[in-house]
Design a protein around this motif. Structure first.
Motif, PDB file in Angstrom:
ATOM      1  N   ALA A 188       2.380  -2.600   0.327  1.00 11.02           N
ATOM      2  CA  ALA A 188       2.807  -4.000   0.459  1.00 11.02           C
ATOM      3  C   ALA A 188       2.991  -4.368   1.928  1.00 11.02           C
ATOM      4  N   ILE A 189       3.566  -3.455   2.710  1.00  9.69           N
ATOM      5  CA  ILE A 189       3.731  -3.721   4.147  1.00  9.69           C
ATOM      6  C   ILE A 189       2.361  -3.758   4.824  1.00  9.69           C
ATOM      7  N   SER A 190       1.493  -2.832   4.448  1.00 16.44           N
ATOM      8  CA  SER A 190       0.160  -2.760   5.069  1.00 16.44           C
ATOM      9  C   SER A 190      -0.676  -4.000   4.803  1.00 16.44           C
ATOM     10  N   ALA A 191      -0.337  -4.737   3.738  1.00 17.32           N
ATOM     11  CA  ALA A 191      -1.075  -5.982   3.452  1.00 17.32           C
ATOM     12  C   ALA A 191      -0.932  -6.985   4.593  1.00 17.32           C
ATOM     13  N   HIS A 192       0.114  -6.825   5.399  1.00 17.30           N
ATOM     14  CA  HIS A 192       0.382  -7.781   6.486  1.00 17.30           C
ATOM     15  C   HIS A 192      -0.326  -7.345   7.770  1.00 17.30           C
ATOM     16  N   ALA A 193      -1.641  -7.282   7.677  1.00 15.65           N
ATOM     17  CA  ALA A 193      -2.434  -6.778   8.809  1.00 15.65           C
ATOM     18  C   ALA A 193      -2.232  -7.600  10.073  1.00 15.65           C
ATOM     19  N   SER A 194      -1.978  -8.900   9.916  1.00 12.39           N
ATOM     20  CA  SER A 194      -1.794  -9.758  11.102  1.00 12.39           C
ATOM     21  C   SER A 194      -0.562  -9.352  11.907  1.00 12.39           C
ATOM     22  N   GLN A 195       0.363  -8.645  11.280  1.00 10.16           N
ATOM     23  CA  GLN A 195       1.585  -8.210  11.966  1.00 10.16           C
ATOM     24  C   GLN A 195       1.480  -6.741  12.395  1.00 10.16           C
ATOM     25  N   ALA A 209       6.691  -2.545  14.945  1.00  6.29           N
ATOM     26  CA  ALA A 209       6.678  -1.206  15.522  1.00  6.29           C
ATOM     27  C   ALA A 209       6.511  -0.162  14.416  1.00  6.29           C
ATOM     28  N   GLU A 210       5.749   0.882  14.730  1.00 11.35           N
ATOM     29  CA  GLU A 210       5.516   1.951  13.750  1.00 11.35           C
ATOM     30  C   GLU A 210       6.824   2.553  13.253  1.00 11.35           C
ATOM     31  N   ALA A 211       7.773   2.735  14.179  1.00 11.63           N
ATOM     32  CA  ALA A 211       9.049   3.359  13.803  1.00 11.63           C
ATOM     33  C   ALA A 211       9.815   2.470  12.825  1.00 11.63           C
ATOM     34  N   MET A 212       9.702   1.155  13.006  1.00 14.49           N
ATOM     35  CA  MET A 212      10.399   0.228  12.123  1.00 14.49           C
ATOM     36  C   MET A 212       9.789   0.290  10.718  1.00 14.49           C
ATOM     37  N   VAL A 213       8.460   0.324  10.667  1.00 15.95           N
ATOM     38  CA  VAL A 213       7.776   0.414   9.372  1.00 15.95           C
ATOM     39  C   VAL A 213       8.136   1.738   8.684  1.00 15.95           C
ATOM     40  N   ALA A 214       8.150   2.818   9.467  1.00 16.66           N
ATOM     41  CA  ALA A 214       8.469   4.133   8.889  1.00 16.66           C
ATOM     42  C   ALA A 214       9.887   4.135   8.315  1.00 16.66           C
ATOM     43  N   ARG A 215      10.825   3.529   9.030  1.00 11.71           N
ATOM     44  CA  ARG A 215      12.199   3.483   8.521  1.00 11.71           C
ATOM     45  C   ARG A 215      12.276   2.662   7.236  1.00 11.71           C
ATOM     46  N   ALA A 216      11.542   1.531   7.220  1.00  4.83           N
ATOM     47  CA  ALA A 216      11.571   0.670   6.032  1.00  4.83           C
ATOM     48  C   ALA A 216      11.010   1.407   4.812  1.00  4.83           C
TER      49      ALA A 216
END
Ligand code: ZN
Length: 243
Positions: A188-195, A209-216
């Motif tokens: 679902a997060i990866s769907a937001h390619a523009s971000q 940021a990669e770290a933010m996505v990883a934490r989420a």
């Protein structure tokens, strides 16, 4: 912190996003759990999402907004929310705090008319982004009486000050463990390619940021239920007026 049982949230459940991606980052696993349980889940997008890459020539605001709307719907589909369960307000990205709650209220009521919410998932009232805070104010002014409200956190861990987190007498903290939903939340997060780096011609544009996505994706998701949730609109507006 107590663990949130999604079966205790009355439907229809509406998840509200100031910007496309907030719902996936903040409570994507909870949404996936709710739809897996067969709950009636709906989604509302408040802004047009047009402000994340103001310097891009390839993605001027109207094209960016259309792209982000399609990303939002694709991300929600990964979480089990179909396009026919989505509504949009198209308010100006970056300027939600200039929208008058009294003007927006009838538009929100119209958006909710087909399935009036009994649970609202919103970014927490002091999630550190001006649009997120404004979104809380707009929604709290329009929510149906008795509707349960849980504030999910998007930027609290990265950007919040101690004052942004609720004290014990303001809200009940809940945790939702990601469990088996990690892959769906990640998609679902990866769907937001523009971000996530798709737009290459605006060095000042926003990238998660990669770290933010990883934490989420790791979780847990943290939600805060104001203690007056289910109270009257009057008591809520009093509290919202507090410093
Ligand atoms: Zn946002």
């Amino acid at each position: 912190m107590k663990l949130l049982d999604p079966r205790t949230l009355p439907g229809p459940v509406w998840v509200v996003s100031p910007h496309p991606d907030d719902e996936a980052l903040g409570c994507g696993a909870l949404i996936a759990a709710l739809t897996t349980l067969g709950q009636d889940v709906w989604a509302l997008l408040v802004s047009d999402g047009a402000a994340s890459h103001p310097g891009s020539r390839a993605f001027p605001p109207s094209r960016l907004s259309a792209l982000r709307l399609s990303e939002w719907r694709a991300g929600l589909a990964e979480l089990g929310v179909p396009p026919e369960h989505t509504q949009t307000l198209n308010l100006p990205d970056g300027a939600l705090d200039r929208c008058d709650p009294a003007v927006i209220r009838p538009r929100l009521q119209a958006a909710f008319a087909g399935a009036p919410p009994r649970t609202l998932l919103l970014p927490w009232r002091r999630d550190p982004h001006p649009d997120h805070r404004a979104c809380w104010t707009l929604l709290m002014a329009a929510r149906p009486a008795g509707c349960r409200v849980l504030g999910y956190s998007v930027w609290l861990t990265e950007r919040g000050t101690p004052d942004d987190w609720p004290p014990a007498d303001e809200a009940r903290p809940w945790a939702f463990e990601i469990g088996g939903a990690a892959a769906r939340k990640s998609r679902a997060i990866s769907a937001h390619a523009s971000q996530l780096g798709l737009i290459q011609d605006d060095p000042g544009g926003f990238t998660l940021a990669e770290a933010m996505v990883a934490r989420a994706v790791r979780g847990p998701e943290r939600l805060f239920e104001p203690l007056e949730s289910g109270g009257t609109a009057e008591s809520l507006s009093r509290q919202d007026g507090a410093p």
